[in-house]
Design a protein around this motif. Sequence first.
Motif, PDB file in Angstrom:
ATOM      1  N   UNK A  86     -26.387  17.611  -2.708  1.00  0.00           N
ATOM      2  CA  UNK A  86     -25.675  18.636  -1.540  1.00  0.00           C
ATOM      3  C   UNK A  86     -26.558  19.852  -1.603  1.00  0.00           C
ATOM      4  N   UNK A  87     -26.681  19.968  -0.311  1.00  0.00           N
ATOM      5  CA  UNK A  87     -27.178  21.443  -0.468  1.00  0.00           C
ATOM      6  C   UNK A  87     -26.423  22.167   1.282  1.00  0.00           C
ATOM      7  N   UNK A  88     -26.136  23.450   1.069  1.00  0.00           N
ATOM      8  CA  UNK A  88     -25.413  24.172   2.093  1.00  0.00           C
ATOM      9  C   UNK A  88     -24.118  23.416   2.527  1.00  0.00           C
ATOM     10  N   UNK A  89     -23.571  22.628   1.557  1.00  0.00           N
ATOM     11  CA  UNK A  89     -22.271  21.881   1.925  1.00  0.00           C
ATOM     12  C   UNK A  89     -22.690  20.486   2.676  1.00  0.00           C
ATOM     13  N   UNK A  90     -24.045  20.289   2.728  1.00  0.00           N
ATOM     14  CA  UNK A  90     -24.286  19.091   3.445  1.00  0.00           C
ATOM     15  C   UNK A  90     -24.972  18.081   2.343  1.00  0.00           C
ATOM     16  N   UNK A  91     -24.496  16.646   2.636  1.00  0.00           N
ATOM     17  CA  UNK A  91     -25.057  15.711   2.121  1.00  0.00           C
ATOM     18  C   UNK A  91     -26.652  15.529   2.539  1.00  0.00           C
ATOM     19  N   UNK A  92     -27.544  15.587   1.670  1.00  0.00           N
ATOM     20  CA  UNK A  92     -29.169  15.409   1.927  1.00  0.00           C
ATOM     21  C   UNK A  92     -29.622  14.283   1.308  1.00  0.00           C
TER      22      UNK A  92
END
Length: 324
Positions: A86-92
């Motif tokens: 997770x990065x910046x509340x996004x699943x990457x």
Amino acid sequence: MWKKVCAGMLSAALLTGAAGTVFAAEANDDVVSLVTQPGQPLVTTTAKTTAAAPVKETAAKAEAPAKVELADRLVINLAARSIAAIRDNQKVALYPIGPGKVSTPTPTGYYKVIDKEVNPTWTDPGSATSIPSGPDNPLGYRWIGIGGNYGIHGTNHPDSVGHYVSNGCIRMHEEDVEKIYDMVEVGTPVDITYNRIVVEKTPDDQIAYYIYPDGYGWQNVTAADVNKWLAGYGVADFVTDADVEQKIQASDGNPTYVAKVYPLYVNGQKLKGKAVVQDDITYLPAVDLAEAAKVSLGWKPDEKVLVSSYGQAVGYKKKDTLYC
């Protein structure tokens, strides 16, 4: 009861993030008043008008995510047998894992990376025999320690990934764990959960839900549980209990796409209700809109017609809620 009644006849006064559909309908008798504004009587004429053609909603293209060097945290779902960066509340990134056996389950909780090692040596806890890095090492070529004897690592048995197989550690395919290894540093949070219900919003605003099998026998799932999760995304009215029950019975972990959701505004004010797009039809929340726009609103249940001081619209009842 009518707090969540929905309709879409306020077209001229409304702005949505999705394309809308405007309708007109024949008026009839027996209007149930939902929202009454001073000086705005409901329209109750019997003149017929022709319904306008629906406007087909067009999904926006999702932008390619930027290259990720470090993750803010890792999230492991033991029920889904997956690990997400997770990065910046996004699943990457999302990869399969092999968590602990039923007899030695991976513990849930909040952890963090405490050490990292390339080409780790494995020591058999039973015999204290050490195996150096290489094809016979069950840890593979990467070790990410998260506390105690638990860690995220590769494996020399790649066919075991996707199953409950370990003594509590998290096994990964070697090419996957090497990517995760490069995305974390000492101190990166690691959340370990057991969630059979997963709901997510895709990059094109589609809401999808998943039901995973109960591998550890820890979590019973009901239709009410699923509806509660979907309600948080504004789409609980757009699935039937029968379909949800069937999905629970399958518990196959495959996505079920429900609808697209968009924020809804009146005069710059964001409403609690959302615009929901299903099968190219946009549904809007009438009472929320009427109250925000100060418009009187009524409902003719026998004719399935919503009536406002702007005009009339065909209503659609989904569960206990009306939409237009």
